[in-house]
Structure formats: C-alpha cells, structure tokens
Scaffold this motif. Structure first.
Motif, mmCIF file in Angstrom:
data_model
loop_
_atom_site.group_PDB
_atom_site.id
_atom_site.type_symbol
_atom_site.label_atom_id
_atom_site.label_comp_id
_atom_site.label_asym_id
_atom_site.label_seq_id
_atom_site.Cartn_x
_atom_site.Cartn_y
_atom_site.Cartn_z
ATOM 1 N N GLU A 1 -6.163 2.708 6.745
ATOM 2 C CA GLU A 1 -5.320 2.830 4.846
ATOM 3 C C GLU A 1 -6.818 3.266 4.151
ATOM 4 O O GLU A 1 -6.878 4.441 3.614
ATOM 5 C CB GLU A 1 -5.195 2.165 4.827
ATOM 6 N N LYS B 1 1.826 4.327 0.954
ATOM 7 C CA LYS B 1 1.811 5.948 2.747
ATOM 8 C C LYS B 1 2.204 7.212 2.157
ATOM 9 O O LYS B 1 2.917 7.099 1.136
ATOM 10 C CB LYS B 1 3.577 5.472 2.918
ATOM 11 N N LYS B 2 1.012 7.283 2.878
ATOM 12 C CA LYS B 2 1.139 8.706 2.603
ATOM 13 C C LYS B 2 1.165 9.527 3.029
ATOM 14 O O LYS B 2 1.962 9.803 4.505
ATOM 15 C CB LYS B 2 -0.838 8.794 3.357
ATOM 16 N N PRO C 1 0.255 -0.790 -0.066
ATOM 17 C CA PRO C 1 -0.106 -0.036 -0.179
ATOM 18 C C PRO C 1 0.803 1.068 -0.235
ATOM 19 O O PRO C 1 1.974 1.581 0.478
ATOM 20 C CB PRO C 1 -1.011 -0.067 1.479
ATOM 21 N N GLU D 1 -0.359 5.946 11.695
ATOM 22 C CA GLU D 1 0.146 4.801 11.469
ATOM 23 C C GLU D 1 -1.296 3.375 11.980
ATOM 24 O O GLU D 1 -1.736 3.019 11.042
ATOM 25 C CB GLU D 1 1.167 4.040 11.864
#
Length: 178
Positions: free
Chosen positions: A153, A57-58, A55, A149
């Motif tokens: 997500e 990560k922002k 995924p 975190e």
C-alpha cells in the motif's frame, strides 16, 4: 524535679508508636500502588477503543492512465478451469502489459501468490458472462485489481501507483463441458 522527669518518661508520648507509623505508611503505599495499577489497567485495556481506519483502496480508471513509453510484458501462464455454471470450460493464457521493470520483478518474486489468486478467481466466472465482450472486459479489470492487491500500500516499486496497465489474452478458449 527528678520525680517529674520519671513521670514524663513513664507517660506515653504524644503521637503514634513507631511500629504503627511504619504499618500505616506501608499500608498507604500499598493502597496507592493498587489504585495506580487499577487506573492503568482501565486506561490501557478498557479505555476508549481506537477505531482503525481501513486503508483507502486505490481506485483507478484504466482510461485515465498515461500511455506507456516502453511497454514491459509479464507472462502469467495458462489456466484451464471449469467455470462456476458447470456448463463451460475455460482455457486462457494471460500476460500483463506493465509500465516499469521494478514492478515486474516485484510480481515475479510473488508469482505463487498470483497463481493462487487466479486459480481461486477464474473458476468463479460464468460462461454466459465470458461469451460477451463486456464480460471479458469486466474479467480483465477484475484480474488486474486482484493482482494489484499483491503490491504494498505504501509505495509500489517503480514509482507508478498503478503499474499494471492491461491484461492481454495469449489464448482464450471457451468450450462446452460434456
């Protein structure tokens, strides 16, 4: 004519015996089942492996975020730790400035996870780094990312993709260890 009919009756019939036909059909069906199972096993177990995409990560630059109209504060507590270099102790009180209440409630329900993460992260810092303003700013950003975190997500509660806007120090005491 009667003799000819008797001869025909005594002669073996053209083709296979019915018992042999059954055996051939059963054998063929069993072979077909084994082949199908083997193909399925190869396809399901040994076929091409799907590579799971990690995924994304922002990554957000804190300066790019819009200002918060009504700030929401979330108390993280005080922490006292010996730093990694062994020369300094740190006592720090932390508080978050957040953009919305739903995200605050979400974090509040996961406070043990946050405390655990901070108790693992803070002792890894060094006194030399925290003695500078740049080092403290790096620490702030690292703590924000670590706490962020905890959020899922898919969708962060409250609709803001980055609800933690700032890490505030209630206290920050860096002392030499004896």
């Amino acid at each position: 004519m009667a003799e000819e009919e008797e001869k025909k009756a005594e002669e073996p019939k053209a083709g296979l015996d019915p018992k042999k036909k059954k055996l051939i059909i059963i054998g063929g069906a069993a072979t077909l089942v084994v082949i199908i199972i083997a193909v399925l096993a190869i396809f399901l177990l040994g076929g091409e492996e799907e590579v799971e995409e990690e995924p994304v990560k922002k990554e957000v630059v804190m300066e790019d975020l819009e200002p918060v109209e009504i700030p929401v504060f979330f108390q993280l507590g005080s922490y006292s730790v010996m730093l990694a270099d062994g020369k300094y102790n740190l006592r720090v009180g932390l508080q978050l400035l957040m953009s919305n209440e739903p995200a605050k409630f979400f974090l509040n329900a996961r406070m043990p996870l946050i405390k655990d993460a901070l108790n693992e992260f803070l002792p890894g810092l060094t006194g030399e780094k925290l003695n500078s303003e740049e080092g403290r700013d790096e620490m702030r950003l690292a703590v924000i990312k670590k706490i962020h975190e905890v959020f899922p997500e898919e969708e962060v509660p409250g609709g803001d993709p980055w609800p933690i806007r700032e890490l505030l120090f209630d206290e920050f005491v860096l002392t030499l260890a004896y």
